[in-house]
Design a protein around this motif. Sequence first.
Motif, mmCIF file in Angstrom:
data_model
loop_
_atom_site.group_PDB
_atom_site.id
_atom_site.type_symbol
_atom_site.label_atom_id
_atom_site.label_comp_id
_atom_site.label_asym_id
_atom_site.label_seq_id
_atom_site.Cartn_x
_atom_site.Cartn_y
_atom_site.Cartn_z
ATOM 1 N N LEU A 1 0.729 -1.018 0.068
ATOM 2 C CA LEU A 1 -0.137 -0.037 0.026
ATOM 3 C C LEU A 1 0.857 1.214 -0.113
ATOM 4 N N CYS A 2 1.856 1.246 0.619
ATOM 5 C CA CYS A 2 2.779 2.436 0.944
ATOM 6 C C CYS A 2 3.363 2.818 -0.544
ATOM 7 N N THR A 3 4.040 1.527 -1.202
ATOM 8 C CA THR A 3 4.391 1.642 -2.769
ATOM 9 C C THR A 3 3.396 2.213 -3.724
ATOM 10 N N ILE A 4 2.094 1.715 -3.525
ATOM 11 C CA ILE A 4 1.180 2.221 -4.408
ATOM 12 C C ILE A 4 0.950 3.866 -4.248
ATOM 13 N N VAL A 5 0.783 4.311 -2.916
ATOM 14 C CA VAL A 5 0.712 5.644 -2.520
ATOM 15 C C VAL A 5 1.683 6.420 -3.049
ATOM 16 N N LEU B 1 3.861 5.765 -5.699
ATOM 17 C CA LEU B 1 3.859 5.904 -7.084
ATOM 18 C C LEU B 1 2.721 6.595 -7.408
ATOM 19 N N ALA B 2 1.630 7.023 -6.995
ATOM 20 C CA ALA B 2 0.440 7.723 -6.925
ATOM 21 C C ALA B 2 0.645 9.232 -7.063
ATOM 22 N N ILE B 3 1.639 9.545 -5.851
ATOM 23 C CA ILE B 3 1.985 10.863 -5.548
ATOM 24 C C ILE B 3 2.815 11.146 -6.799
ATOM 25 N N ILE B 4 3.890 10.250 -7.110
ATOM 26 C CA ILE B 4 4.841 10.756 -7.992
ATOM 27 C C ILE B 4 4.080 10.849 -9.330
ATOM 28 N N TYR C 1 2.006 14.746 -13.575
ATOM 29 C CA TYR C 1 0.757 15.446 -14.136
ATOM 30 C C TYR C 1 0.676 16.998 -13.885
ATOM 31 N N ALA C 2 0.835 17.353 -12.711
ATOM 32 C CA ALA C 2 0.894 18.634 -12.216
ATOM 33 C C ALA C 2 1.774 19.432 -12.787
ATOM 34 N N MET C 3 2.956 19.014 -13.154
ATOM 35 C CA MET C 3 4.199 19.810 -13.823
ATOM 36 C C MET C 3 4.137 19.780 -15.002
ATOM 37 N N MET C 4 3.347 19.186 -15.813
ATOM 38 C CA MET C 4 3.249 19.014 -17.270
ATOM 39 C C MET C 4 2.984 20.571 -17.999
ATOM 40 N N PRO C 5 2.111 21.291 -17.580
ATOM 41 C CA PRO C 5 1.799 22.735 -18.040
ATOM 42 C C PRO C 5 3.149 23.420 -18.007
ATOM 43 N N PHE C 6 4.081 23.236 -17.219
ATOM 44 C CA PHE C 6 5.171 24.108 -16.943
ATOM 45 C C PHE C 6 6.458 23.555 -17.778
ATOM 46 N N ARG C 7 6.465 22.380 -18.342
ATOM 47 C CA ARG C 7 7.424 21.595 -18.878
ATOM 48 C C ARG C 7 8.106 22.605 -20.129
ATOM 49 N N GLY C 8 7.250 23.341 -20.869
ATOM 50 C CA GLY C 8 7.991 23.964 -22.099
ATOM 51 C C GLY C 8 8.075 25.485 -21.966
ATOM 52 N N GLN C 9 7.938 26.105 -20.761
ATOM 53 C CA GLN C 9 7.815 27.510 -20.272
ATOM 54 C C GLN C 9 9.325 28.121 -20.673
ATOM 55 N N GLY C 10 10.494 27.204 -20.298
ATOM 56 C CA GLY C 10 11.482 28.001 -20.291
ATOM 57 C C GLY C 10 12.707 27.790 -21.397
ATOM 58 N N SER C 11 12.131 26.851 -22.199
ATOM 59 C CA SER C 11 12.975 26.609 -23.543
ATOM 60 C C SER C 11 12.088 26.569 -24.702
ATOM 61 N N ARG C 12 11.550 27.837 -24.845
ATOM 62 C CA ARG C 12 10.782 28.148 -26.061
ATOM 63 C C ARG C 12 11.690 28.931 -26.861
ATOM 64 N N ILE C 13 12.058 28.451 -28.136
ATOM 65 C CA ILE C 13 12.746 29.007 -29.264
ATOM 66 C C ILE C 13 11.768 29.890 -30.000
#
Length: 101
Positions: free
Chosen positions: A48-52, A54-57, A62-74
């Motif tokens: 259960l601790c392992t599943i929790v 992995l879910a948090i990771i 998923y929450a960081m995906m919108p910020f992925r391309g912010q700094g490296s736009r050409i």
Amino acid sequence: MDEQRMLAEIERRLAAEDPGLATKLSSFRRPGPAAGLRSTRGKIIGSLCTIVLLAIIGLTVYAMMPFRGQGSRIPAPRQATTSPAVVSQLRQTQAPSTAGG
């Protein structure tokens, strides 16, 4: 039964002669912290601790995906602007001919 009695007698003599060694040897009988992980309950809690974890990771990624391309736009290369006269000439050359061919 005789062997058990003889072993118990040897243990008593050892404890009387060398108490330090007797305490060290008696520590082998005590279950350590890893014994809890070998039980069914320990395995379930560990799973259960392992599943929790992995879910948090996964949620963090998923929450960081919108910020992925912010700094490296050409910046995209600029397109050349054309004058209206050039556009009208291009349209005339690209128009299909009405003559049957």
